[in-house]
Write an enzyme that holds these catalytic residues in place. Structure first.
Site, PDB file in Angstrom:
ATOM      1  N   GLY A 161       1.066  -1.054  -0.020  1.00 20.58           N
ATOM      2  CA  GLY A 161       0.116   0.303  -0.015  1.00 20.58           C
ATOM      3  C   GLY A 161       0.761   1.339   0.006  1.00 20.58           C
ATOM      4  N   CYS A 162       0.484   2.184   0.845  1.00 20.30           N
ATOM      5  CA  CYS A 162       1.020   3.706   0.753  1.00 20.30           C
ATOM      6  C   CYS A 162       2.718   3.639   1.236  1.00 20.30           C
ATOM      7  CB  CYS A 162       0.193   4.575   1.564  1.00 20.30           C
ATOM      8  SG  CYS A 162      -1.480   4.972   1.351  1.00 20.30           S
ATOM      9  N   ALA A 163       2.738   2.480   1.914  1.00 20.81           N
ATOM     10  CA  ALA A 163       4.373   2.231   2.464  1.00 20.81           C
ATOM     11  C   ALA A 163       5.301   1.483   1.338  1.00 20.81           C
ATOM     12  CB  ALA A 163       4.444   1.561   3.602  1.00 20.81           C
ATOM     13  N   GLY A 164       4.538   1.033   0.486  1.00 22.73           N
ATOM     14  CA  GLY A 164       5.358   0.357  -0.718  1.00 22.73           C
ATOM     15  C   GLY A 164       6.389   1.108  -1.251  1.00 22.73           C
TER      16      GLY A 164
ATOM     17  N   LEU B 123       3.643   5.509   6.090  1.00 23.86           N
ATOM     18  CA  LEU B 123       2.913   4.628   6.760  1.00 23.86           C
ATOM     19  C   LEU B 123       2.188   3.950   5.740  1.00 23.86           C
ATOM     20  CD1 LEU B 123       1.984   7.210   9.324  1.00 23.86           C
ATOM     21  CD2 LEU B 123       3.624   5.441   9.649  1.00 23.86           C
TER      22      LEU B 123
END
Length: 361
Positions: free
Chosen positions: A142-145, A346
């Site tokens: 997700g957004c941490a990728g 995050l």
């Protein structure tokens, strides 16, 4: 050490202003006047002006099967990722051109569609990568990728210091939109997420290209990963018959204080740094409230997150690609050797990823 040479990107074809998306949502969900007053201010308060999508506005008005969505994902992921890779190599800050044949590792990060073989295999057929290139597909981050992808490639180049790597991220959030999901989490996601594709070129410390840099560039010095226990319900996907239904907890800004802040404080302590030592905060803009929570948690001067704000305003939250769009902005600035930067994001898990960069000649 791992040197970041360039960040390329591909901009999807259709740009829609935030007020247009807001009008579209009212048309799709047909909210009551009370619901409009209660729910739709999220669009006005998101600090987003426009976003880009791989599908046109009318696509959101009709129903789509999981098969149709995923077919479009595979098609557009390959097309746009190829464009981002081309842009990345053309922008390489090297005195000597670097080619696809020079790349030893291809890593592909995504969470908005599925493909087996993974998309990196298709990219190898679109451009002249060597058949023996190593592949590292990463899914579900997700957004941490984007940040986690940098960390994993950093580790690979530490083990293979003479090599060259390319990290590609592709998030087509528009294709996951669920027009029958009336939950607030879907509305918040619709107010925040856009489509974004990026590619990063990285070289190891013993790479023959190291002596061909034409400006100070960021070097990854270290990283830290943290996953909070029993927090898997904060962010992610629920897989339904029509595709991916978003899970997006309202507690995310609060978790900046309970997860990100202690993680950042521990990281700074381990690296012997203070907030004042950090020139650039290359933060994933999860949303306006998340950015504000980061600033307040560690009393960070707003100027150090200026490109985080800029990318959110111009593109919205593009999941894993967003932090790399922010990094691209910092790469275009005239930096002084010794300037330090923090990359942070995050994501689902609930997880936090932090990397320390230092610009070097």
């Amino acid at each position: 050490m791992t040197i970041i040479c360039s960040v390329g990107r591909a901009i999807p074809k259709y740009e829609i202003a935030q007020n247009q998306v807001k009008d579209l949502v009212q048309k799709i969900f047909q909210y009551s006047e009370r619901e409009v007053t209660r729910l739709l201010p999220v669009f006005d308060n998101a600090s987003i002006q426009s976003r880009q999508f791989v599908v046109e506005e009318d696509w959101f008005l009709t129903d789509h099967s999981f098969e149709e969505r995923n077919g479009l994902y595979q098609q557009y992921a390959i097309d746009y990722a190829t464009q981002a890779m081309d842009d990345c190599l053309q922008r390489a800050n090297l005195t000597e051109a670097i080619s696809y044949e020079d790349i030893d590792l291809l890593s592909f990060v995504s969470s908005t569609g599925v493909s087996t073989p993974s998309v990196d295999a298709y990219l190898m057929n679109k451009r002249p990568f060597r058949p023996n290139v190593d592949r590292m597909p990463l899914w579900g981050l997700g957004c941490a990728g984007g940040a986690i992808g940098l960390s994993r490639v950093f580790n690979w180049l530490k083990a293979n210091p003479s090599k060259v790597a390319m990290l590609v991220t592709c998030e087509l959030c528009s294709l996951t939109f669920q027009k029958t999901d009336n939950k607030k989490s879907n509305l918040v996601g619709t107010a925040l997420f856009g489509d974004g594709i990026s590619a990063v070129l990285l070289i190891g410390e013993k790479s023959p290209f190291r002596n061909k840099l034409n400006k100070p560039l960021p070097v990854i010095q270290s990283y830290s990963s943290y996953t909070a226990k029993n927090s898997t319900d904060v962010m992610g996907w629920k897989v339904v018959n029509t595709g991916f239904e978003v899970i997006f907890s309202k507690s995310i800004p609060t978790l900046v204080n309970t997860v990100w802040k202690p993680h950042m404080e521990m990281f700074l302590q381990d690296t012997g740094l203070q907030v004042e030592d950090i020139h650039s905060v290359i933060a994933h803009p999860g949303g306006k409230k998340v950015i504000e929570a980061m600033i307040n948690a560690l009393h960070i001067p707003k100027e150090r997150l200026k490109y985080t704000y800029k990318i959110l305003e111009d593109h919205g939250n593009m999941s894993s690609s967003t932090v790399l769009y922010v990094l691209r902005e910092w790469l275009q600035q005239d930096m002084v050797p010794g300037n330090k930067g923090i990359v942070c994001a995050l994501g689902p898990g609930f997880s936090s990823e932090i990397l320390l960069l230092e610009w070097d000649e």
